[in-house]
Motif scaffolding. Sequence first.
Motif, short mmCIF file in Angstrom:
data_model
loop_
_atom_site.label_atom_id
_atom_site.label_comp_id
_atom_site.label_asym_id
_atom_site.label_seq_id
_atom_site.Cartn_x
_atom_site.Cartn_y
_atom_site.Cartn_z
N UNK A 89 2.70 2.15 -29.58
CA UNK A 89 2.67 1.53 -28.25
C UNK A 89 3.93 1.90 -27.47
N UNK A 90 5.05 1.96 -28.16
CA UNK A 90 6.32 2.28 -27.49
C UNK A 90 6.31 3.68 -26.90
N UNK A 91 5.47 4.57 -27.43
CA UNK A 91 5.42 5.95 -26.95
C UNK A 91 4.54 6.13 -25.72
N UNK A 92 3.72 5.15 -25.40
CA UNK A 92 2.69 5.31 -24.37
C UNK A 92 3.22 5.70 -22.99
N UNK A 93 4.33 5.10 -22.52
CA UNK A 93 4.80 5.49 -21.19
C UNK A 93 5.15 6.98 -21.10
N UNK A 94 5.59 7.56 -22.20
CA UNK A 94 5.95 8.97 -22.22
C UNK A 94 4.72 9.87 -22.26
N UNK A 95 3.55 9.26 -22.49
CA UNK A 95 2.29 10.01 -22.54
C UNK A 95 1.42 9.73 -21.32
N UNK A 96 2.01 9.11 -20.30
CA UNK A 96 1.32 8.90 -19.04
C UNK A 96 0.49 7.64 -18.94
N UNK A 97 0.61 6.74 -19.91
CA UNK A 97 -0.18 5.50 -19.90
C UNK A 97 0.61 4.40 -19.20
N UNK A 98 -0.09 3.64 -18.35
CA UNK A 98 0.55 2.58 -17.57
C UNK A 98 0.19 1.18 -18.04
N UNK A 99 -0.97 1.05 -18.70
CA UNK A 99 -1.44 -0.29 -19.09
C UNK A 99 -1.95 -0.30 -20.52
N UNK A 100 -1.62 -1.37 -21.22
CA UNK A 100 -2.22 -1.65 -22.53
C UNK A 100 -3.10 -2.88 -22.39
N UNK A 101 -4.34 -2.75 -22.85
CA UNK A 101 -5.27 -3.88 -22.84
C UNK A 101 -5.43 -4.34 -24.28
N UNK A 102 -5.00 -5.55 -24.58
CA UNK A 102 -4.97 -6.05 -25.94
C UNK A 102 -6.16 -7.00 -26.15
N UNK A 103 -6.99 -6.67 -27.14
CA UNK A 103 -8.15 -7.50 -27.45
C UNK A 103 -7.75 -8.80 -28.11
N UNK A 104 -8.33 -9.88 -27.67
CA UNK A 104 -8.15 -11.18 -28.31
C UNK A 104 -9.52 -11.56 -28.86
N UNK A 105 -9.78 -11.15 -30.08
CA UNK A 105 -11.08 -11.38 -30.71
C UNK A 105 -11.05 -12.70 -31.47
N UNK A 106 -12.10 -13.49 -31.29
CA UNK A 106 -12.18 -14.76 -32.00
C UNK A 106 -11.13 -15.76 -31.59
#
Length: 329
Positions: A89-106
Amino acid sequence: MSILLDVTLRDGGYVNGHGWTLGEAESIVRTVGLVGVNCAEVGYLRDQHDARRPSASCPPAYLAALAAVAERPALAVMVRPGEVSLDRIAELPHQGVSMARVLVAGGSITRAEPYVAAARAAGLDVAMNLTRVSERSPDEVAAATAACAAAGAHVVYLADSNGSLDSERVSTLVAAAVGASEVPVGFHAHDNLGLAYGNAKAALTAGATAVDASIGGVGKGGGNLRLEVIVAHLIVRHGAKLRFDPIAADRTTLATQLRMLADDTSKSVLTGMLDVNLDGADHFYDLVATQGYDAAVQALTERTRTTAISAATACGAENHLERNTQIHD
């Protein structure tokens, strides 16, 4: 509405086994960017990679290629707790990603919290997606939404995972979430019963400020809210500065749309009506295979009513039985 998020690659991947080619993924991202969509969710973030199914795991090279698409929207990935390391997850901004959507299951917000914290520490926008909200009461949805906001979510989505909600229930649940939350609330529709568009409108009227959609409605079960429908609605009814031509000209998803149409839609309709989640519908499928649809529906309907009667008797509340009967009828 402040966020229109495209889920063609991620949710549509359920239809084609996440078999989008890189060229197809680039075309889809380019199209939704030209439409004026805020953000494109490009797949699940997982540690285990399969080069033939990039939207199933979002390997770095895949994200980098999509980040290089001209006139693209912001990029988002879906994070399911337990399937990816926090370092990734920490690498995502360097790969062009702006948003993380985290599933809350159950309703397991505790499991999601480390991923939310990691995404925020990386400087990402963070959404938390509450799944299967059709199985929750308004009070439960309100409490979960408030807990997600307290955990650090910038936006909380209510997902009609079972595709069983109608506009009245959507209005009630979204209003409860909006009233309990200090952050924006979004809605993720499924179209098992052909109600995705009406439900999305109800969510917006009730105070939601974010909506998910996909090109041609491609997605799990009965599919999603069709991007072209909500875009047309926003242009015509609200004067949104969006464009329709790029969707009309796009042919990238046609094979997937046809595959979705060719699949057995009867199961999606009935699981939506019965509020049965597709991930746990083996019993329903077994009943259909051995006894047919009518017998399966009758068996599950009787089981639902029996459960409702038992619950009402246990708590001594007649209105509990009435509420549960209304939900499942």
